[in-house]
Design an enzyme around this catalytic site. Sequence first.
Site, PDB file in Angstrom:
ATOM      1  N   SER A 221       0.844  -1.191   0.000  1.00  5.27           N
ATOM      2  CA  SER A 221       0.000   0.000   0.000  1.00  5.27           C
ATOM      3  C   SER A 221       0.877   1.238   0.000  1.00  5.27           C
ATOM      4  O   SER A 221       2.095   1.147   0.040  1.00  5.27           O
ATOM      5  CB  SER A 221      -0.909   0.000   1.229  1.00  5.27           C
ATOM      6  OG  SER A 221      -0.143   0.358   2.361  1.00  5.27           O
ATOM      7  N   LYS A 222       0.240   2.361  -0.026  1.00  7.56           N
ATOM      8  CA  LYS A 222       0.906   3.669  -0.042  1.00  7.56           C
ATOM      9  C   LYS A 222       1.979   3.762   1.064  1.00  7.56           C
ATOM     10  O   LYS A 222       3.015   4.400   0.881  1.00  7.56           O
ATOM     11  CB  LYS A 222      -0.186   4.724   0.177  1.00  7.56           C
ATOM     12  CG  LYS A 222       0.008   6.056  -0.509  1.00  7.56           C
ATOM     13  CD  LYS A 222      -0.037   6.100  -2.000  1.00  7.56           C
ATOM     14  CE  LYS A 222       0.856   7.174  -2.578  1.00  7.56           C
ATOM     15  NZ  LYS A 222       1.511   6.866  -3.815  1.00  7.56           N
TER      16      LYS A 222
END
Length: 448
Positions: A221-222
């Site tokens: 994820s980010k």
Amino acid sequence: MSNFKEVRVRFAPSPTGALHIGGGHTALFNWLWARHTGGKFILRIEDTDLVRSTKEYEQTIMDGMKWLGLDWDEGPDKGGDYGPYRQSERLEIYKKYAEQLVNENKAYRDGNAIIFKTEPGIDISFNDLVYGKVEVMSDGLREKDSEKLKDIVIIKSDGMPTYNYAVVIDDHLMQMSHVIRGEDHISNTPKQILIYRALGWEVPEFAHLPMILGRDKKKLSKRHGATSIYEYRDMGYMPDSVFNFLALLGWSAGDDKEIFTRSEAAELFELSRVARRPAVFDFDKLNYINQEHLKRLDPETRLKMIKPFWIEANLPVEAVEAERGSKWLADALTLMAGRGKTAKEMAEFSDYFVSFEPVKARWNADDLDREKLKEFYKYLFSNSEFKCEILEESARNWVNEHGVKMKDYAMPLRYALTGMKVSPGIFEVAEHLGREECKKRLEYFGLL
Ligand code: GLU
């Protein structure tokens, strides 16, 4: 699947964001399978979420695929025999089959919505080409905490089809032979099979791809850093390397072969070698792969990769190119071979070839014993030929004669010419910069 059917696979992104690592990975595996088998790779835009889908995202996804080198044979921009290739342009088709299901009493209306009836006793198991046999009976599809079978909404009250329904209609009508997608869709597959069965359609082959995890073993994820493909381009990674790296997430070419081109990968690719184990996104590996691809580039192409980063750093690239020629710049980068993990780093590490200014800016060595160094550098400049081997040999003779250490004389030379503590062989750098430029730099620092 019968052996004679043409391989047709698709990438079916929702245009609700840029092309991210997971999407690029899925697109790439589909592309590999199509190119390996001589089949077709189709791009289908799943834009039924009218609020979140935009044409801009559709364009960025296509640009991202092109950057990675993933060309498609049919798609919204290209057309093809099975279009339209945007779901928002296929609403009549979804309506037609939904009505057929209602007429056959396999679905019912609830207000404006159409709901598919889940019947008990239907075997919706499938043999995943990666995960193996997934056994499911329709009886397993139950409402949460209830004995009631869960029906499937196929057309929502706003008239739009749901994902699980539209995907079946399209994959069938577009004659997909294989559905290759992320493993997060394994749980959707039995519901889709139920709809294929109700319509009397043949079910395609399924191959689900392993999940991609960050180094902490949590879903990528980010938080783990850059997730969109374009961020890698902007950091100076080469498309060839990102392609190579993504291909190795969950697949291996065998024989420990780690560096390959697109066409080599396409030739070697086998769905049967895709791993079930989640793949870990490892930056060190990406850096290593990028460095290897940078090394293998031909000099002119490498220069093309590096130039934008020099320009971004405000270095007078055009002027130097006009004066010395682009071959001179390309050769400077050949000297850099293996230095810098990304194009951006290589550009930073080689800035002194383009300009003396960054060297001055880095200079911080006013405590040098200038008199002794001057003697040595004067001696070097007395050589009639300013060539690497000659410079090196005469430097060696001089330090031996004076009983001093080479590094005490070569290091300040490196520092004055490059402003760096590490560089390619300093006599190679000196030869490439040329006598005049070296003289100018040493004089500026009072070393000649
Ligand atoms: N639009 C879906 C997604 O992006 C496609 C999934 C599929 O390939 O079936 O997840």
